[in-house]
Design a protein around this motif. Sequence first.
Motif, PDB file in Angstrom:
ATOM      1  N   ALA A  75       0.846  -1.212   0.000  1.00  7.09           N
ATOM      2  CA  ALA A  75       0.000   0.000   0.000  1.00  7.09           C
ATOM      3  C   ALA A  75       0.872   1.249   0.000  1.00  7.09           C
ATOM      4  O   ALA A  75       0.587   2.219  -0.703  1.00  7.09           O
ATOM      5  CB  ALA A  75      -0.935  -0.011   1.200  1.00  7.09           C
ATOM      6  N   ILE A  76       1.962   1.226   0.790  1.00  3.59           N
ATOM      7  CA  ILE A  76       2.855   2.387   0.851  1.00  3.59           C
ATOM      8  C   ILE A  76       3.542   2.595  -0.498  1.00  3.59           C
ATOM      9  O   ILE A  76       3.649   3.717  -0.989  1.00  3.59           O
ATOM     10  CB  ILE A  76       3.906   2.223   1.980  1.00  3.59           C
ATOM     11  CG1 ILE A  76       3.203   2.257   3.339  1.00  3.59           C
ATOM     12  CG2 ILE A  76       4.973   3.305   1.897  1.00  3.59           C
ATOM     13  CD1 ILE A  76       4.097   1.929   4.512  1.00  3.59           C
ATOM     14  N   ILE A  89       2.481   1.626  -3.494  1.00  2.00           N
ATOM     15  CA  ILE A  89       1.498   2.129  -4.465  1.00  2.00           C
ATOM     16  C   ILE A  89       1.244   3.622  -4.219  1.00  2.00           C
ATOM     17  O   ILE A  89       1.255   4.427  -5.152  1.00  2.00           O
ATOM     18  CB  ILE A  89       0.179   1.336  -4.373  1.00  2.00           C
ATOM     19  CG1 ILE A  89       0.391  -0.099  -4.873  1.00  2.00           C
ATOM     20  CG2 ILE A  89      -0.919   2.008  -5.190  1.00  2.00           C
ATOM     21  CD1 ILE A  89      -0.763  -1.025  -4.576  1.00  2.00           C
ATOM     22  N   ALA A  90       1.044   3.966  -2.943  1.00  5.58           N
ATOM     23  CA  ALA A  90       0.796   5.370  -2.608  1.00  5.58           C
ATOM     24  C   ALA A  90       1.982   6.226  -3.037  1.00  5.58           C
ATOM     25  O   ALA A  90       1.820   7.304  -3.599  1.00  5.58           O
ATOM     26  CB  ALA A  90       0.535   5.520  -1.107  1.00  5.58           C
ATOM     27  N   ILE A 134       1.994   6.722  -6.827  1.00  3.63           N
ATOM     28  CA  ILE A 134       0.945   7.675  -7.238  1.00  3.63           C
ATOM     29  C   ILE A 134       1.335   9.098  -6.847  1.00  3.63           C
ATOM     30  O   ILE A 134       1.187  10.035  -7.626  1.00  3.63           O
ATOM     31  CB  ILE A 134      -0.410   7.278  -6.604  1.00  3.63           C
ATOM     32  CG1 ILE A 134      -0.901   5.964  -7.208  1.00  3.63           C
ATOM     33  CG2 ILE A 134      -1.451   8.367  -6.817  1.00  3.63           C
ATOM     34  CD1 ILE A 134      -2.102   5.375  -6.515  1.00  3.63           C
ATOM     35  N   LEU A 135       1.870   9.239  -5.632  1.00  2.31           N
ATOM     36  CA  LEU A 135       2.264  10.569  -5.161  1.00  2.31           C
ATOM     37  C   LEU A 135       3.343  11.162  -6.054  1.00  2.31           C
ATOM     38  O   LEU A 135       3.230  12.292  -6.522  1.00  2.31           O
ATOM     39  CB  LEU A 135       2.785  10.491  -3.730  1.00  2.31           C
ATOM     40  CG  LEU A 135       1.734  10.502  -2.628  1.00  2.31           C
ATOM     41  CD1 LEU A 135       2.377  10.122  -1.299  1.00  2.31           C
ATOM     42  CD2 LEU A 135       1.107  11.880  -2.519  1.00  2.31           C
TER      43      LEU A 135
END
Lengths: 197, 237
Positions: free
Chosen positions: A24-25, A27-28, A31-32
Amino acid sequence: MENNHSTNSELPSAVKLLKSTVLAIVIAGVILVTTVLPAEYGIDPSGIGEMLGLKRMGDIKTELAQERIAAESDKNAKVEQMSIAQSDAKPTNYISQKGEIKIALKANEGRELKVFMKKGDQISYEWSTDGEAVYFSAHTDSGEEFTYSEGSKNEDKGILKAFCDGRHGWWYKNRTQKPMVLTLKIEGKYADFREDY
Amino acid sequence: MVDFIKQVFKRKNSFVFFWVLLLFLLAVDALAHGVTDGDKGFIQASSGRMLMAFIYLGAKHMITGYDHLSFLFGVIFFLYRLKDISIYVTLFAVGHSITLISGVLFEVSINAYIIDAIIGFSIVYKALDNMGAYERWFGFQPSTKLATHVFGLIHGFGLATKIIEYQVSPDGLIPNLIAFNVGVEIGQILGLIVIFILISYWRRFGNFIQHAYRANVALMAGGFVFVGYQLAGYFIS
């Protein structure tokens, strides 16, 4: 318990949970870095934001925010200046005439051209750059504030009818990375056509 | 790790769901900060009691604020009885009402980026909670009711910080604040109805349990994006 994990064995393993959190980190982070930071703040370490055309949006957003802050402090300073210098600053020689001013705008530079007019008087204007589009805002800030037109173009012409007595003008901002030359011609009843320092 | 990613992406359905959710989180970004310049202008230009206007603004803030809605999505994810949902939502609502009203009255101003980053963290927290992470990692399940209430308090500080930024006129402040809060509850209920209907359909027709874990990983990723977005804003400003 609402978590649907009635027994311990039904829970996902500690390692699986940790992997999911890391995923999740990651992927985040992707995206960021590739979209959100370039589009919001113009921060683009990977260069992907530039490729996607998002960095420009972030750059402009940041610039606009800075301009708004600058304009707010500028306005306060101007109000003070004007109240001191208003009586002797007002020109009296309103006559029908023609004028032309040529200015050079460096990359990211903003300059303003001003003219004095009486309420209801009209001038025709015509301006163009030697190439790319420039951001402009035609407005008055003499007591009453009014924006005649605003946008990004490489040329424009029309009629400006003074909204009130006082100074009216064009604020130009070169948002490109190259210098440009801009010419503004006006004709009509006005006084004191010049660059505002 | 590679195997794990493969496993996550193996099912076409979950892949599609995953990205639809993420794109949704990103696409509504323009709406994220609820009260817009136009509303701010209106608030600053007005004074006195304007109950309907503030109810509307509160509801608008909630419905267009995906940070609050994402958290609520996490909260009701495994709830299917209306009674449970109303208990949790009440705990959340009481929490944010307390801090919204007291925060504005006592002008407790916390940096908007920091408070929004914590709100993003609340989404991460709830997603992990839904995945059973705390039970597995620490051997016990922290009270979900208490967490919902505490995060309600934090979301309320976020709302208060925004209201303070708008420089609401002191004339009629308290009735306007209460109206805003009523609007927030209305917006929350409307948002929850939509979320609840969607989850109920999913539970009925989709492979809810199989997708539940991945959906919460996606929710957690969305929460991290929000945290990063707000923290970056804090360090830049």
